[in-house]
Design a protein around this motif. Structure first.
Motif, PDB file in Angstrom:
ATOM      1  N   MET A 270      -3.624  -9.109  -2.636  1.00 44.99           N
ATOM      2  CA  MET A 270      -4.841  -8.406  -2.223  1.00 44.99           C
ATOM      3  C   MET A 270      -5.597  -9.184  -1.153  1.00 44.99           C
ATOM      4  O   MET A 270      -6.060  -8.621  -0.165  1.00 44.99           O
ATOM      5  N   MET A 271      -5.701 -10.495  -1.349  1.00 47.89           N
ATOM      6  CA  MET A 271      -6.447 -11.327  -0.408  1.00 47.89           C
ATOM      7  C   MET A 271      -5.773 -11.390   0.954  1.00 47.89           C
ATOM      8  O   MET A 271      -6.438 -11.504   1.978  1.00 47.89           O
ATOM      9  N   LYS A 272      -4.443 -11.293   0.971  1.00 47.07           N
ATOM     10  CA  LYS A 272      -3.724 -11.295   2.249  1.00 47.07           C
ATOM     11  C   LYS A 272      -4.147 -10.115   3.122  1.00 47.07           C
ATOM     12  O   LYS A 272      -4.115 -10.207   4.345  1.00 47.07           O
ATOM     13  N   ILE A 273      -4.527  -9.034   2.503  1.00 41.28           N
ATOM     14  CA  ILE A 273      -4.957  -7.844   3.247  1.00 41.28           C
ATOM     15  C   ILE A 273      -6.397  -7.998   3.734  1.00 41.28           C
ATOM     16  O   ILE A 273      -6.735  -7.575   4.835  1.00 41.28           O
ATOM     17  N   ILE A 274      -7.226  -8.642   2.923  1.00 38.65           N
ATOM     18  CA  ILE A 274      -8.663  -8.715   3.222  1.00 38.65           C
ATOM     19  C   ILE A 274      -9.026  -9.924   4.092  1.00 38.65           C
ATOM     20  O   ILE A 274      -9.734  -9.789   5.097  1.00 38.65           O
ATOM     21  N   LEU A 275      -8.547 -11.103   3.709  1.00 35.55           N
ATOM     22  CA  LEU A 275      -8.964 -12.328   4.389  1.00 35.55           C
ATOM     23  C   LEU A 275      -8.261 -12.509   5.731  1.00 35.55           C
ATOM     24  O   LEU A 275      -7.099 -12.151   5.889  1.00 35.55           O
TER      25      LEU A 275
ATOM     26  N   LYS B 176     -10.609  -2.711   4.535  1.00 30.55           N
ATOM     27  CA  LYS B 176      -9.560  -3.640   4.125  1.00 30.55           C
ATOM     28  C   LYS B 176      -9.560  -3.794   2.598  1.00 30.55           C
ATOM     29  O   LYS B 176      -8.497  -3.865   1.976  1.00 30.55           O
ATOM     30  N   GLY B 177     -10.744  -3.835   2.010  1.00 29.20           N
ATOM     31  CA  GLY B 177     -10.846  -3.925   0.562  1.00 29.20           C
ATOM     32  C   GLY B 177     -10.252  -2.711  -0.123  1.00 29.20           C
ATOM     33  O   GLY B 177      -9.544  -2.837  -1.133  1.00 29.20           O
TER      34      GLY B 177
ATOM     35  N   GLU C  98      -7.981  -0.771   1.162  1.00 22.26           N
ATOM     36  CA  GLU C  98      -6.532  -0.845   1.414  1.00 22.26           C
ATOM     37  C   GLU C  98      -5.873  -1.789   0.397  1.00 22.26           C
ATOM     38  O   GLU C  98      -4.790  -1.510  -0.101  1.00 22.26           O
ATOM     39  N   ALA C  99      -6.544  -2.892   0.092  1.00 25.50           N
ATOM     40  CA  ALA C  99      -5.998  -3.862  -0.856  1.00 25.50           C
ATOM     41  C   ALA C  99      -5.887  -3.289  -2.261  1.00 25.50           C
ATOM     42  O   ALA C  99      -5.015  -3.678  -3.024  1.00 25.50           O
ATOM     43  N   GLU C 100      -6.779  -2.364  -2.604  1.00 24.85           N
ATOM     44  CA  GLU C 100      -6.739  -1.750  -3.926  1.00 24.85           C
ATOM     45  C   GLU C 100      -5.544  -0.824  -4.100  1.00 24.85           C
ATOM     46  O   GLU C 100      -5.058  -0.638  -5.206  1.00 24.85           O
ATOM     47  N   ASP C 101      -5.087  -0.234  -2.991  1.00 20.34           N
ATOM     48  CA  ASP C 101      -3.991   0.730  -3.070  1.00 20.34           C
ATOM     49  C   ASP C 101      -2.666   0.101  -3.407  1.00 20.34           C
ATOM     50  O   ASP C 101      -2.391  -1.009  -3.414  1.00 20.34           O
TER      51      ASP C 101
END
Length: 101
Positions: free
Chosen positions: A81-86, A95-96, A98-101
């Motif tokens: 998840m963090m790879k998508i957001i950070l 981005k958050g 997207e990370a949930e999906d």
């Protein structure tokens, strides 16, 4: 050992969970220290004192990062998840989501 950090009886928790809780608590404490230094730095008039506080804040930020990295290594799903957001460009909220999906 103090139990304020636990919501369940500590003796019923695994060693792995107790370590996890300690590291979460450490992340919280480091974040608080970073915030306290930010406030102090913003009002400090003495440049030498300010420089010392900035140096101390950088240490706290390093500790925050090390604690976070430890947790992310223990929780691969969080790491993904963090790879998508950070360290990404674009809207943080998107981005958050997207990370949930």
């Amino acid at each position: 050992m103090p139990t304020e950090q636990y919501h369940e009886p500590p003796q019923e928790l695994s060693q792995e969970t107790r370590t996890f809780v300690r590291m979460i608590t450490s992340v919280i404490e480091e974040a608080e220290a970073i915030s306290w230094y930010e406030q102090r730095i913003s009002v400090e008039k003495d440049e030498e004192a300010k420089a010392i506080m900035q140096n101390a804040q950088e240490e706290e930020f390093k500790h925050f990062g090390m604690d976070l990295e430890f947790l992310l290594r223990k929780k691969p799903k969080w790491r993904e998840m963090m790879k998508i957001i950070l360290f990404s460009e674009g809207d943080i909220v998107e981005k958050g989501e997207e990370a949930e999906d």
